[in-house]
Write a protein that holds these residues in place. Sequence first.
Motif, PDB file in Angstrom:
ATOM      1  N   LYS A 330       0.845  -1.207   0.000  1.00 48.43           N
ATOM      2  CA  LYS A 330       0.000   0.000   0.000  1.00 48.43           C
ATOM      3  C   LYS A 330       0.878   1.254   0.000  1.00 48.43           C
ATOM      4  N   LEU A 331       1.911   1.203   0.844  1.00 43.07           N
ATOM      5  CA  LEU A 331       2.811   2.343   0.969  1.00 43.07           C
ATOM      6  C   LEU A 331       3.554   2.607  -0.339  1.00 43.07           C
ATOM      7  N   LYS A 332       4.005   1.530  -0.939  1.00 46.42           N
ATOM      8  CA  LYS A 332       4.747   1.662  -2.194  1.00 46.42           C
ATOM      9  C   LYS A 332       3.848   2.289  -3.280  1.00 46.42           C
ATOM     10  N   ALA A 333       2.574   1.912  -3.264  1.00 44.71           N
ATOM     11  CA  ALA A 333       1.645   2.442  -4.265  1.00 44.71           C
ATOM     12  C   ALA A 333       1.453   3.951  -4.094  1.00 44.71           C
ATOM     13  N   VAL A 334       1.362   4.384  -2.840  1.00 39.40           N
ATOM     14  CA  VAL A 334       1.204   5.827  -2.601  1.00 39.40           C
ATOM     15  C   VAL A 334       2.420   6.577  -3.136  1.00 39.40           C
ATOM     16  N   PHE A 335       3.608   6.090  -2.780  1.00 39.14           N
ATOM     17  CA  PHE A 335       4.806   6.810  -3.230  1.00 39.14           C
ATOM     18  C   PHE A 335       4.948   6.759  -4.743  1.00 39.14           C
ATOM     19  N   SER A 336       4.533   5.656  -5.340  1.00 35.61           N
ATOM     20  CA  SER A 336       4.720   5.603  -6.788  1.00 35.61           C
ATOM     21  C   SER A 336       3.768   6.569  -7.490  1.00 35.61           C
ATOM     22  N   ASP A 341      10.346   6.297  -5.411  1.00 33.15           N
ATOM     23  CA  ASP A 341      10.634   4.906  -5.101  1.00 33.15           C
ATOM     24  C   ASP A 341      10.580   4.689  -3.600  1.00 33.15           C
ATOM     25  N   ALA A 342      10.144   3.530  -3.187  1.00 33.45           N
ATOM     26  CA  ALA A 342      10.219   3.124  -1.785  1.00 33.45           C
ATOM     27  C   ALA A 342      10.885   1.754  -1.776  1.00 33.45           C
ATOM     28  N   GLU A 343      12.087   1.669  -1.197  1.00 30.99           N
ATOM     29  CA  GLU A 343      12.871   0.430  -1.236  1.00 30.99           C
ATOM     30  C   GLU A 343      13.098  -0.099   0.172  1.00 30.99           C
TER      31      GLU A 343
END
Lengths: 748, 215
Positions: A330-336, A341-343
């Motif tokens: 979910k978090l990665k989707a928000v940042f994208s 990028d969220a790594e």
Amino acid sequence: MSKNNESKNLDEKLKHYRLSREEYERMTSLLGRAPQGVEWALFSALWSEHCSYKSSRVHLKNLFSQSPHVLVSFGENAGVFDLGQGERIAFKMESHNHPSFIEPYEGAATGVGGILRDIFAMGARPIALANYLAFGDVDANRMSTLIDGVVRGIGGYGNCVGVPTITGQTEFHRSYNKNILVNALALGLFREGEPVMSARANGVGNLIVYVGAKTGKDGVHGASMASESFDTGGESKKPTIQKGDPFYEKLLIEGCLEVMRAGIVEAVQDMGAAGLTSSSFEMAARGDVGFKLDLDKVPLRDSTMTPEEILLSESQERMLLIVRPENFEKLKAVFSRWNLDAEPIGAVTKGPHVELFWHGELMCRIDPKILTYQAPRHERPFDKWLPRHRVLNIQEPSFGPDRGDRFDQQTPNELLNILTSPLGSSRAWIYRQYDQRVGAKTIFDCDESVGVVRLPDSGRQLGLVLGGRPHVMRFDAYVGGMDSVAYPALELAAKGFRPLAVTDCLNFGNPENREIMTEFVASLDGMNELARASSTPIISGNVSFYNETMGENITSTVTTGLVGLGDPILDESSHLPPRSSFQSVRDELYIVESAQLIFTGLQGERRDHSPSGQGDLRAKEVAEFIQVVRHLSLSRAVRSTRVVGKFGLPYALARMCTAQLGARVQWQPPSKQNWFSETLYQVVFAVDSDRSFEWRELFNKLAANLNINIVRLGEVSDGSLAFEGENRWSVPTVKLRQAYETPWEFVP
Amino acid sequence: MKPVGVVRFLGTNCDQDVFDAVAAVGLKPKWLWYQDQFDRRDLAAVILPGGFSYGDYLRSGALAARAPVMKSILDAANHGTPVLGICNGFQILCEAHLLPGVLLKNDSLRFRDGWVKLRRVGEASAFCNVKESVHLPIAHGDGRYYVEEDQVKQLFDDGRVWWRYEQNPNGSLDSIAGVLNDKKNIAGLMPHPERAMFSYMGGTDGRDFFTSLAL
């Protein structure tokens, strides 16, 4: 290898990592062995003055920081204050002096970026910026380039991220010729229901997620650089300067606030000084957990970077997040969505160790508390403060009209000269380069003595003002410390705001110098005493030592930011605060004062006289005065107010004049005082003549039994500023305006 | 009444201010995301707020002008939907060739913030019920309007020069602060009406730009 050689090697290593031999011994005893490999770099960064506060911590722990409204103070990214009605604010001020002197545009820009990250790392949306700048003589080497670069850098960053700059302060003195000050303040708002975040890592198995710009070689060793005096090698330090990108920051703000409010992030810290090292070790230590970090997973701009460089890079616009594994997608989707990028670069472990891996190989395993809480604490020697430039008793404390003595034919011209000089002239050419209204909350912009924004939900006004006057510090560090809270608190009070809380930035020279340390302790005591007396807790701050170049120290400079709360503006009929300029002819002019200390002030310095004065500030009386001024300013009879500051009353009145409106005053300086000497503290009020009687009654009620006087000065008039009495003189307002608004020759 | 679309690009920073201004005059604002397309029939008007879309990389407005949402904006504009670009929004509309000319760096080469007086010299099809003289804030680094000399006369003749500064703050050609397309439904304006909605902001002249959408 001979023992001698070994010791020489160690000395070289210590020098390279800017650590002392005592610190080396402390390292080995805490580790139970000698430090190895990358550990050297970790100690160098986290035990630097900049990260560890090793010279100041023993004094900072005494700061008055508690109140039921303080939700968070020191120990997190920024302090948080509760305004009630569901509204809370985070604010903090931070120095970026060294980088700004080396590369003014990027230094100042990344100063703004860094302080903004501290604010939104707490979960608050930044709504206001302010900056305190101290430059050298305008004709000093490189100075016009520095001034221009710093101003452009602040504007370039703040304007782009869309946070308005609503107030500021700019000082000039030769002691900053080789070491300018750039202190940036940011203020953020939590609306009802928006969470206050923490930088405390938690939850074994949670992911450590890297968000934001990729890591490059910029700023490696920045923190330890900022903890060193300048020598002549400033130029060679350029590679240690970070380069900012406000567009990335804007995306980070939006992305981070979105995941925080969605409740899918556990803890947050920005990667500021000492980058990934400080953020990871501090987060682990605070949360009393361990970390397992895969350094090879850190997104890189430059694939040749070594683990040490990755750890110490100060690349901008990066955040470290602690995230539950189930929330990661979910978090990665928000940042994208925000093009970021969220790594995942590691996980929280039971601890106590932070383990650093490089392509699967353990390269370092160390207890984070050794690097943070157990960093050295120095008790640097200092002396008890003894006032050098003043006698403590005022022989003739009375102050009023008809007391003039020496009048100088040059006085009117001198006022014009002051208004034209860098010290006294308008700063509009600076702040016109800043967006002061983005966010559509600005009520008072940089033209006013206090910046004011309207809180969107309650409609209440929030005032922001900076403090700390170097010329008062040069006169007396203890008085200067008190003044750094008293003067801005009065400025807030004179607009009807109740001072709530303080952030500070302590800019000093070399703390190993006993005199500097003495001034540090004295000014901190002064600041603290006044904060306590006026019930305005100090909730955040920063210390910048080693502002020293080739043995020359800057003026010990305490800078502060104060926030105050005012009445709500609910509709078009709501009352706005009094202005700092005259509004209407025939308004009656008064001085309200609690004259506790008189000194030669900035005009004395202009004339190259050594400072002198008499009197002593009494914190309790200053606090009472602030309260009275606030109640007087809230009266609707009051149309303009101004705190009398540098260059005394004639300058304050000149600043209140507009192109049309002037004043006729029956005032002469007290005997033995120069026209431009300064009295702590006085406030000028311009009062509607139809309502002055009730206002005087209010004064009598408020000031009964207090050491506070009122003097009728005269009235607002048309076309000139005229002093009447024994020595009469006047200057046309058009000339005053012209002098004030003409920027000095400034050609970068 | 149908909602008013407020476009958000990456880096737009006056989006919330415009959204709130639309709501403040009793209209319904609706977010339009730069990557999405919309149906023109769903909206009464579209506003492109100010800011630094894409960090002003390349040229201010140049990258945003090529974002997916612009396809829908073009379609709406061609069908007469009122479109207003404020500050960076104006730059985007010029870069998208929906408005003539270009906005160059201020002649001072510095960002410039402050209040300006403007005089209306043209009439837009919407955003039209505004006084002839208004006082609004500016905040821009690239606000110097420029168009080829032979075109500027035509713009004046066609009534497509919308607003002029009384005192030129940025070196704009003929002090031009706002222009219109030939059908007068697309408008670009350098100053910020959304920052002049209430007395506490320092003026209320911006309100009319939004209230006139309800006419």
